[in-house]
Design an enzyme around this catalytic site. Sequence first.
Site, PDB file in Angstrom:
ATOM      1  N   LYS A 174      -9.011 -15.146  15.562  1.00 21.67           N
ATOM      2  CA  LYS A 174      -9.146 -14.754  14.152  1.00 21.67           C
ATOM      3  C   LYS A 174     -10.568 -14.404  13.739  1.00 21.67           C
ATOM      4  O   LYS A 174     -10.966 -14.653  12.599  1.00 21.67           O
ATOM      5  CB  LYS A 174      -8.559 -15.846  13.237  1.00 21.67           C
ATOM      6  CG  LYS A 174      -7.119 -16.175  13.574  1.00 21.67           C
ATOM      7  CD  LYS A 174      -6.544 -17.291  12.754  1.00 21.67           C
ATOM      8  CE  LYS A 174      -5.141 -17.588  13.218  1.00 21.67           C
ATOM      9  NZ  LYS A 174      -4.544 -18.728  12.572  1.00 21.67           N
TER      10      LYS A 174
ATOM     11  N   GLU B  99       0.841  -1.199   0.000  1.00 24.91           N
ATOM     12  CA  GLU B  99       0.000   0.000   0.000  1.00 24.91           C
ATOM     13  C   GLU B  99       0.872   1.243   0.000  1.00 24.91           C
ATOM     14  O   GLU B  99       1.596   1.506   0.975  1.00 24.91           O
ATOM     15  CB  GLU B  99      -0.928  -0.001   1.217  1.00 24.91           C
ATOM     16  CG  GLU B  99      -1.816   1.235   1.210  1.00 24.91           C
ATOM     17  CD  GLU B  99      -2.836   1.280   2.336  1.00 24.91           C
ATOM     18  OE1 GLU B  99      -3.135   0.235   2.913  1.00 24.91           O
ATOM     19  OE2 GLU B  99      -3.319   2.386   2.613  1.00 24.91           O
TER      20      GLU B  99
ATOM     21  N   ASP C  21       1.176 -14.338  12.631  1.00 24.03           N
ATOM     22  CA  ASP C  21       0.073 -14.909  11.867  1.00 24.03           C
ATOM     23  C   ASP C  21      -0.818 -13.753  11.384  1.00 24.03           C
ATOM     24  O   ASP C  21      -1.493 -13.107  12.195  1.00 24.03           O
ATOM     25  CB  ASP C  21      -0.724 -15.850  12.780  1.00 24.03           C
ATOM     26  CG  ASP C  21      -1.781 -16.624  12.018  1.00 24.03           C
ATOM     27  OD1 ASP C  21      -2.206 -16.134  10.953  1.00 24.03           O
ATOM     28  OD2 ASP C  21      -2.187 -17.701  12.478  1.00 24.03           O
TER      29      ASP C  21
ATOM     30  N   HIS D 220      -2.158  10.384  -1.649  1.00 30.67           N
ATOM     31  CA  HIS D 220      -2.396   9.083  -2.286  1.00 30.67           C
ATOM     32  C   HIS D 220      -2.225   9.180  -3.787  1.00 30.67           C
ATOM     33  O   HIS D 220      -1.720   8.259  -4.419  1.00 30.67           O
ATOM     34  CB  HIS D 220      -3.789   8.550  -1.919  1.00 30.67           C
ATOM     35  CG  HIS D 220      -3.742   7.707  -0.688  1.00 30.67           C
ATOM     36  ND1 HIS D 220      -3.648   6.345  -0.715  1.00 30.67           N
ATOM     37  CD2 HIS D 220      -3.722   8.051   0.617  1.00 30.67           C
ATOM     38  CE1 HIS D 220      -3.588   5.893   0.526  1.00 30.67           C
ATOM     39  NE2 HIS D 220      -3.642   6.910   1.349  1.00 30.67           N
TER      40      HIS D 220
END
Length: 562
Positions: A373, A241, A449, A547
């Site tokens: 998760k 990104e 993770d 951006h």
Amino acid sequence: MYLRRRLPLSSVSASAKTHIPAPAAPVQASDALPLPIRYTNLLFTALFAASLVFLMRRWREELRLSSPLHGVGLAEIVAIVGLVASLIYLFSFFGIAFVQSIVSSNDEEDDFLLSNSAEAPSSPVPVPCTLLCSASSLEEMPDPNPDDEELISSVITGKTPSYVLETKLGDCRRAAGIRREALRRTTGKDLEGLPLDGFDYGSIFGQCCELPVGYVQLPVGIAGPLVLDGTRYYVPMATTEGCLVASTNRGCKAIAESGGATGIVLRDGMTRAPIVRLPSASRAAELKAFLEAPNNFETISLVFNKSSRFAKLQDIKCALAGRNLYMRFSCSTGDAMGMNMVSKGMQNVLDYLLGDFPGMEVIAISGNYCSDKKPAAVNWIEGRGKSVVCEAIIKEEVVKKVLKTNVPALVELNMIKNLAGSAVAGALGGFNAHASNIVSAVFIATGQDPAQNIESSHCITMMEAVNDGKDLHVSVTMPSIEVGTVGGGTQLASQAACLDLLCVKGASLETPGANARLLATIVAGAVLAGELSLLSALAAGQLVRSHMKYNRSSKELMKVAL
Ligand code: ADP
């Protein structure tokens, strides 16, 4: 028939060229003893045993006949020399490696302590898969392995399951090459751009990724220095990104120029919550009362803590749904993120409870009340992993000079967006601007993770004007940062290098758990920087402009212009 083909040099990336490991031969004992170490180990062990047995027998015989022991013949001299030589070998450098290999294969507990100082394991015998190479780079390649073509066909037809290749061949690189070629032929996709070489497939075998066919490349950027508790950290972030690293870097600069941030770990405990069913809701309530009774805690802890010397049970919380009981066990796990450790402890407790509660039926080791998760209020309220709060006071002039905005604008924006806006959205732990951006990038770089980004990104960002309204007090409170510095992906070469950059690689030998707690604090510190910078950009109306500048390549901008 085998076609000897080569990879065109142009198709090999520069990094791959420098990182392709030389085809590994079996580890040799030494330059002076050019035999595979496993043979020399066997040889000297056998020599040691034979010499010892021989000498014992001879001396026993001499004692029986009352002959003097110092009278040695040629055979005894040879046996003594053999004994001394084998002893020197076994206790020398190679012997230690041999002994270590036995110790490490038997003591799962110490795997990571030993591997901390050792080189990352490499593929047993990496032989480039010639079938994967194209026509012009062949000279340096070894002769093709005649079994590859047969194996590829066998994988394609399903005769050989793809997942047995590593075990069958004892060569993880070759297995990946054969699997990839089978995939290429099956799908007709050449996988160009997904590199195969330049990666140690042995290091992931059996623990990080099954059925590999290559690896994805991700850029790693550095934000920092992040000045946290008086120390400067350079924070690695793996992301695609645009703006993210640059923005976090700007936040770090604002923090550094204001004297740094402070981080505190409020709580450190991983959780697992199995689900058990009892014959009735009242029996389930009895079990709940048993588990939560303070008098029983010591006994249950003894059973639970057997799973590892690092596992220490801290707390048990139970919830009922009819006759189903969800028991949420929380324990400290040293420097490991700890899911395996807590699951093993949990299994011990379940086995123990089955004896005392005969009607109890174990439905699953995880009943989602853990909660792993998935977004869940239990983690947001009770915490999971490390609960961290991190704060800084940003000076008025730094807000103006570095962040290009002002304190009242930031305070108002934080209140309306991060607090009120998230309340309107019915957010669960999402009272922040983009904590998950920073958490994910640092997680990927350091071998965490990435799926645990969900609860690890729970964060409430607070901003207030202090010092007569001139300066900005900013904080992030993150109740469930799940990180470890041993286990999982943390031991892989690239990820370990990023952990090393932060001085938290592997187990903390002085205080188990200190490395993982420091990593969690750094994650929160980086989030603090990211929040400051993004909110400033929004307050100053810069977001779209930056951006456009960083997120679009010049090619894309050309397209837009057209
Ligand atoms: P995870 O659940 O995060 O994958 P595990 O519990 O499977 O991690 O692995 C941790 C392993 O590392 C255990 O075998 C443990 O004994 C070992 N270990 C060595 N040093 C430490 C330490 N300082 N903290 C935690 N675990 C350690």
